[in-house]
Design an enzyme around this catalytic site. Sequence first.
Site, PDB file in Angstrom:
ATOM      1  N   GLU A 131     -36.250 -19.771  28.642  1.00 31.73           N
ATOM      2  CA  GLU A 131     -35.990 -18.669  29.560  1.00 31.73           C
ATOM      3  C   GLU A 131     -36.937 -17.531  29.200  1.00 31.73           C
ATOM      4  O   GLU A 131     -37.171 -17.261  28.013  1.00 31.73           O
ATOM      5  CB  GLU A 131     -34.533 -18.189  29.405  1.00 31.73           C
ATOM      6  CG  GLU A 131     -34.155 -17.052  30.346  1.00 31.73           C
ATOM      7  CD  GLU A 131     -32.704 -16.593  30.185  1.00 31.73           C
ATOM      8  OE1 GLU A 131     -32.066 -16.958  29.168  1.00 31.73           O
ATOM      9  OE2 GLU A 131     -32.210 -15.884  31.081  1.00 31.73           O
ATOM     10  N   HIS A 184     -30.923 -23.498  25.324  1.00 34.98           N
ATOM     11  CA  HIS A 184     -32.250 -22.919  25.590  1.00 34.98           C
ATOM     12  C   HIS A 184     -32.552 -21.794  24.613  1.00 34.98           C
ATOM     13  O   HIS A 184     -31.673 -21.322  23.892  1.00 34.98           O
ATOM     14  CB  HIS A 184     -32.372 -22.413  27.046  1.00 34.98           C
ATOM     15  CG  HIS A 184     -31.506 -21.247  27.409  1.00 34.98           C
ATOM     16  ND1 HIS A 184     -30.258 -21.370  27.991  1.00 34.98           N
ATOM     17  CD2 HIS A 184     -31.713 -19.907  27.293  1.00 34.98           C
ATOM     18  CE1 HIS A 184     -29.745 -20.169  28.215  1.00 34.98           C
ATOM     19  NE2 HIS A 184     -30.598 -19.260  27.795  1.00 34.98           N
ATOM     20  N   HIS A 201     -32.693 -14.422  22.574  1.00 37.36           N
ATOM     21  CA  HIS A 201     -31.482 -15.128  22.135  1.00 37.36           C
ATOM     22  C   HIS A 201     -31.711 -16.632  22.090  1.00 37.36           C
ATOM     23  O   HIS A 201     -32.664 -17.146  22.667  1.00 37.36           O
ATOM     24  CB  HIS A 201     -30.272 -14.808  23.030  1.00 37.36           C
ATOM     25  CG  HIS A 201     -30.408 -15.260  24.452  1.00 37.36           C
ATOM     26  ND1 HIS A 201     -30.906 -14.439  25.446  1.00 37.36           N
ATOM     27  CD2 HIS A 201     -30.124 -16.440  25.063  1.00 37.36           C
ATOM     28  CE1 HIS A 201     -30.900 -15.104  26.600  1.00 37.36           C
ATOM     29  NE2 HIS A 201     -30.439 -16.325  26.406  1.00 37.36           N
TER      30      HIS A 201
END
Lengths: 134, 134
Positions: free
Chosen positions: A130, A79, A7
């Site tokens: 991440e 992010h 994502h």
Amino acid sequence: MIGRLNHVAIVVPDLPAATATYRDTLGARVSEPVDLPAHGVTTVFVELPNTKIELLHPLGEGSPIARFLEKNASGGIHHVCYEVDDILAARDRLKAQGARVLGDGEPKTGAHGKPVLFLHPKDFCGTLVELEQA
Amino acid sequence: MIGRLNHVAIVVPDLPAATATYRDTLGARVSEPVDLPAHGVTTVFVELPNTKIELLHPLGEGSPIARFLEKNASGGIHHVCYEVDDILAARDRLKAQGARVLGDGEPKTGAHGKPVLFLHPKDFCGTLVELEQA
């Protein structure tokens, strides 16, 4: 090592307005808002055919994204999340190459119930990364 | 309306170093650098299983990303690109809803040889959005 882009996370100042922008203006499929108190965020998932956009808004005191929103009043991309097969192996490989893993280096349970780690933006082109175990 | 996430674009201060980060540290497949003089950028494509990351570095005088790099010395995420089936229909729908299309509103030929438009970040959660006709 890294696999799919799981994502892109976008911090937004007004979650209903951002949801309407993605649903009505951009015509995407969006979820109901989901409170994630352990992460200090409320999330709306925008489902694209090949990945997700996650709209994030601070939840409660001390949200980890509150400061980002203070600095970026209109919101912004916060992010990107890449999938890895084995998060401990990924962490050890990254650390061996001098990359900084945020926090105590132990994976936490992320928004999707899977182990995640965050990497230092200065080591990754100014981008907060991440990693999520797929 | 929007379809796949075509790419995430990350502006980087040092393209060889950023390429090495994605190739060696993150273990992704990366392209050779590609100069796109018409766009004022040199690009390295990072191929993920479901989408691409585009590493961008200024090329020549007056690059449209030079100012971004001045403000973000370590680099950072510059824009996201969503695919649409019909860019003129998408543009007209967006304009009818009050969203601002950058430039003169006419699609340009993008980095992949397809028609693209950019949308005003203030209308899209602080995020610069590129639309590319799929």
